[in-house]
Design a protein around this motif. Structure first.
Motif, PDB file in Angstrom:
ATOM      1  N   GLY A  39      47.081  59.703  57.739  1.00 11.82           N
ATOM      2  CA  GLY A  39      45.805  59.477  58.956  1.00 11.82           C
ATOM      3  C   GLY A  39      45.228  60.605  59.434  1.00 11.82           C
ATOM      4  O   GLY A  39      44.584  60.350  60.593  1.00 11.82           O
ATOM      5  N   GLY A  41      43.117  62.806  58.545  1.00  9.52           N
ATOM      6  CA  GLY A  41      41.683  62.904  58.064  1.00  9.52           C
ATOM      7  C   GLY A  41      41.370  63.666  56.930  1.00  9.52           C
ATOM      8  O   GLY A  41      40.275  64.073  56.628  1.00  9.52           O
ATOM      9  N   LYS A  42      42.443  63.846  55.988  1.00  9.89           N
ATOM     10  CA  LYS A  42      42.255  64.749  54.827  1.00  9.89           C
ATOM     11  C   LYS A  42      41.383  63.863  53.832  1.00  9.89           C
ATOM     12  O   LYS A  42      40.378  64.582  53.250  1.00  9.89           O
ATOM     13  CB  LYS A  42      43.725  64.717  54.252  1.00  9.89           C
ATOM     14  N   THR A  43      41.551  62.669  53.764  1.00  6.72           N
ATOM     15  CA  THR A  43      40.601  61.995  52.592  1.00  6.72           C
ATOM     16  C   THR A  43      39.304  61.772  53.059  1.00  6.72           C
ATOM     17  O   THR A  43      38.347  62.155  52.333  1.00  6.72           O
ATOM     18  CB  THR A  43      41.219  60.563  52.241  1.00  6.72           C
ATOM     19  N   THR A  44      39.380  61.664  54.557  1.00  5.95           N
ATOM     20  CA  THR A  44      37.733  61.585  55.015  1.00  5.95           C
ATOM     21  C   THR A  44      36.969  62.973  54.966  1.00  5.95           C
ATOM     22  O   THR A  44      35.841  63.010  54.385  1.00  5.95           O
ATOM     23  CB  THR A  44      38.032  61.373  56.521  1.00  5.95           C
TER      24      THR A  44
HETATM   25  N1  LIG Z   1      36.028  53.682  56.036  1.00  3.58           N
HETATM   26  C1  LIG Z   1      36.528  53.843  57.240  1.00  3.58           C
HETATM   27  N2  LIG Z   1      36.098  53.195  58.355  1.00  3.58           N
HETATM   28  C2  LIG Z   1      36.890  53.192  59.619  1.00  3.58           C
HETATM   29  N3  LIG Z   1      38.179  54.131  59.910  1.00  3.58           N
HETATM   30  C3  LIG Z   1      38.283  54.758  58.727  1.00  3.58           C
HETATM   31  C4  LIG Z   1      37.728  54.766  57.203  1.00  3.58           C
HETATM   32  N4  LIG Z   1      38.419  55.611  56.559  1.00  3.58           N
HETATM   33  C5  LIG Z   1      39.208  56.351  57.145  1.00  3.58           C
HETATM   34  N5  LIG Z   1      39.377  55.655  58.552  1.00  3.58           N
HETATM   35  C6  LIG Z   1      40.351  55.949  59.441  1.00  3.58           C
HETATM   36  O1  LIG Z   1      40.465  57.544  59.540  1.00  3.58           O
HETATM   37  C7  LIG Z   1      41.592  58.059  59.844  1.00  3.58           C
HETATM   38  C8  LIG Z   1      41.849  59.305  59.051  1.00  3.58           C
HETATM   39  O2  LIG Z   1      41.994  58.575  57.695  1.00  3.58           O
HETATM   40  P1  LIG Z   1      42.136  59.261  56.241  1.00  3.58           P
HETATM   41  O3  LIG Z   1      41.096  60.431  56.201  1.00  3.58           O
HETATM   42  O4  LIG Z   1      42.220  58.365  54.961  1.00  3.58           O
HETATM   43  O5  LIG Z   1      43.528  60.117  56.447  1.00  3.58           O
HETATM   44  P2  LIG Z   1      44.586  60.641  55.429  1.00  3.58           P
HETATM   45  O6  LIG Z   1      43.939  60.951  54.048  1.00  3.58           O
HETATM   46  O7  LIG Z   1      44.830  62.228  56.141  1.00  3.58           O
HETATM   47  O8  LIG Z   1      45.716  60.035  55.400  1.00  3.58           O
HETATM   48  C9  LIG Z   1      42.520  57.104  59.746  1.00  3.58           C
HETATM   49  O9  LIG Z   1      42.952  56.693  61.043  1.00  3.58           O
HETATM   50  C10 LIG Z   1      41.792  55.849  58.902  1.00  3.58           C
HETATM   51  O10 LIG Z   1      42.262  54.844  59.624  1.00  3.58           O
END
Ligand SMILES: Nc1ncnc2c1ncn2[C@@H]1O[C@H](COP(=O)(O)OP(=O)(O)O)[C@@H](O)[C@H]1O
Ligand SMILES: [Mg+2]
Length: 322
Positions: A39, A41-44
Motif C-alpha cells: 500500500g 505506492g510501489k505499483t502506482t
Molecule cells: N486506481 C486507484 N484509485 C484509487 N486509489 C488507488 C488506485 N490504485 C491504488 N490506489 C491506492 O493507492 C495506494 C497505493 O497503492 P499501490 O501502489 O497499489 O501500493 P503497493 O503496490 O505498494 O502495495 C493504496 O492506498 C491504494 O488503495
C-alpha cells in the motif's frame, strides 16, 4: 534512462496523495528494486512509467524526453511489463501469448515463430510448450512465459511488479538467478517492485524505498544497509539481522591471506567477528584492515570482502569452516 522530477499522484476523491514529490534517476542497464510495505505506492509508481496512470504533478523523462510528449504506443513498445501470476491470456497458447506484441507490430509469421523459439530457449522452457495453454503450466513456468512475453519486442525497459511474489521460495530463487543471468547478457533497464528485502538485496543495483508515498531512501544495497536513513528503513531491511549475521562470521573466513604486513593499517585479530571489523573500518575511515594472529600479520581484510559476504552469503559455503 528514466528520471522522475517531483512526481506526485493523487487519485480522484482520495483523501491524500498516493505519491508525493518523488525525484530519482535510473541509469541505463540498471536494475532498481522499489521496496516498501503493502500500500505504500510501489505499483502506482511503476504504472506512471508506462502511463497506465498519469502524474498529477511533476515530470517523468524517458531518454531525456518528457513521457507526455511520446506517443503512448511508442512509449509502451519500449517497456515490457511483467506482473504477478504472469497475467497470461488463458485462451491463447503459450506461443500466441509470447507473440502478442510482435503481432501488434505486424511481424510476419516466420519472424514471430523464430522469436518465440528464441525466447522459450532464453527462459529455459522446452519448445514443446508452444502449443500448451497457461493453465497447463506451473506458476514458475507461467512466470517464465510472462518474462518471455515482456522481452518479445526487445524493449529497453522492463517494468516488473512483484513478478515472483506468488511463487514458492525455491522457484522464486531460481527465477531470480535467471533474471540476473539475463541481465548480465542484455543489460535492460529494470524497475522491479518487491516487498521482499532478500530479493531486493540479491537483485538490485540500487534500492528505492517508499513509505506512504514518500521516497525515503535511494541507494545501493550496501548504502541502504550501512547508512539506513531512518528507523523505518532499518526495520524494513532488517539491518539488525544482517549485523547479527556478520557477528557470527570471523574475519579469518573472508580475509585474503598474505604474510607481508601493510604498515599503518588498523589491526584486527583473525578470530574477531566481521561486525567488529566493519565497526573498526567505519570508525577508522580506512577501507582495509591488517589481520593478525598474535604479533604475526596473516592477511588483509577489505571492506569489499565484507560486502561480498552479505550480498552473496552462499559464496561462503565453498570456503572451509573455521
Ligand atoms: N486506481 C486507484 N484509485 C484509487 N486509489 C488507488 C488506485 N490504485 C491504488 N490506489 C491506492 O493507492 C495506494 C497505493 O497503492 P499501490 O501502489 O497499489 O501500493 P503497493 O503496490 O505498494 O502495495 C493504496 O492506498 C491504494 O488503495
Ligand atoms: Mg503493488
Amino acid at each position: 534512462m528514466l528520471q522522475f522530477d517531483q512526481v506526485s499522484l493523487r487519485f480522484p476523491d482520495a483523501p491524500a496523495p498516493t505519491l508525493r514529490n518523488c525525484t530519482f534517476e535510473v541509469d541505463i542497464g540498471e536494475l532498481v528494486v522499489i521496496l516498501g510495505p503493502s500500500g505504500c505506492g510501489k505499483t502506482t509508481l511503476l504504472k506512471l512509467v508506462n502511463r497506465l496512470y498519469e502524474a498529477t504533478a511533476g515530470q517523468i523523462f524517458f531518454n531525456g524526453k518528457d513521457i507526455q510528449t511520446i506517443p503512448l504506443t511508442a512509449l509502451r513498445r519500449q517497456m515490457g511489463y511483467v506482473i504477478q501470476q504472469a497475467g497470461l491470456f488463458p485462451h491463447m497458447t503459450i506461443a500466441q501469448n509470447i507473440a502478442v506484441v510482435p503481432k501488434l507490430l505486424g511481424w510476419s509469421k516466420t519472424e514471430m515463430a523464430a522469436r518465440v523459439e528464441e525466447l522459450l530457449d532464453l527462459v529455459q522452457l522446452s519448445p514443446d510448450f508452444r502449443q500448451r495453454y497457461p493453465s497447463q503450466l506451473s506458476g514458475g513456468q507461467q512466470q517464465r512465459v510472462g518474462l518471455a512475453r515482456a522481452l518479445a519486442a526487445n524493449p529497453a525497459v522492463l517494468l516488473m511488479d512483484e513478478p515472483f511474489g506468488a511463487l514458492d521460495a525455491i522457484t522464486r530463487k531460481s527465477l531470480q538467478g535467471e533474471l540476473l543471468k539475463l541481465q548480465q547478457q542484455f543489460h535492460k533497464t529494470i524497475l522491479f517492485v518487491s516487498h521482499d528485502i532478500e530479493e531486493a538485496l540479491r537483485l538490485a543495483d540500487r534500492i528505492l524505498i517508499l513509505n506512504q508515498g514518500h521516497l525515503v531512501q535511494y541507494g545501493t544495497p550496501w548504502q541502504i544497509l550501512t547508512q539506513s536513513a531512518s528507523p523505518f528503513v532499518e526495520e524494513l531491511v532488517g539491518t539488525e539481522d544482517v549485523l547479527k549475521q556478520l557477528s557470527v562470521l570471523s574475519v579469518e573466513r573472508v580475509m585474503v591471506t598474505t604474510t607481508s604486513p601493510v604498515p599503518h593499517l588498523p589491526k584486527i585479530d583473525c578470530h574477531a567477528s566481521l561486525r567488529a571489523a566493519l565497526s573498526l573500518l567505519l570508525k577508522s575511515g580506512q577501507s582495509q584492515l591488517q589481520v593478525m594472529t598474535g604479533e604475526t600479520a596473516v592477511g588483509i581484510l577489505d571492506l569489499n570482502h565484507i560486502q561480498a559476504v552479505w550480498q552473496d552469503p552462499a559464496g561462503l559455503d565453498t570456503r572451509p569452516l573455521v
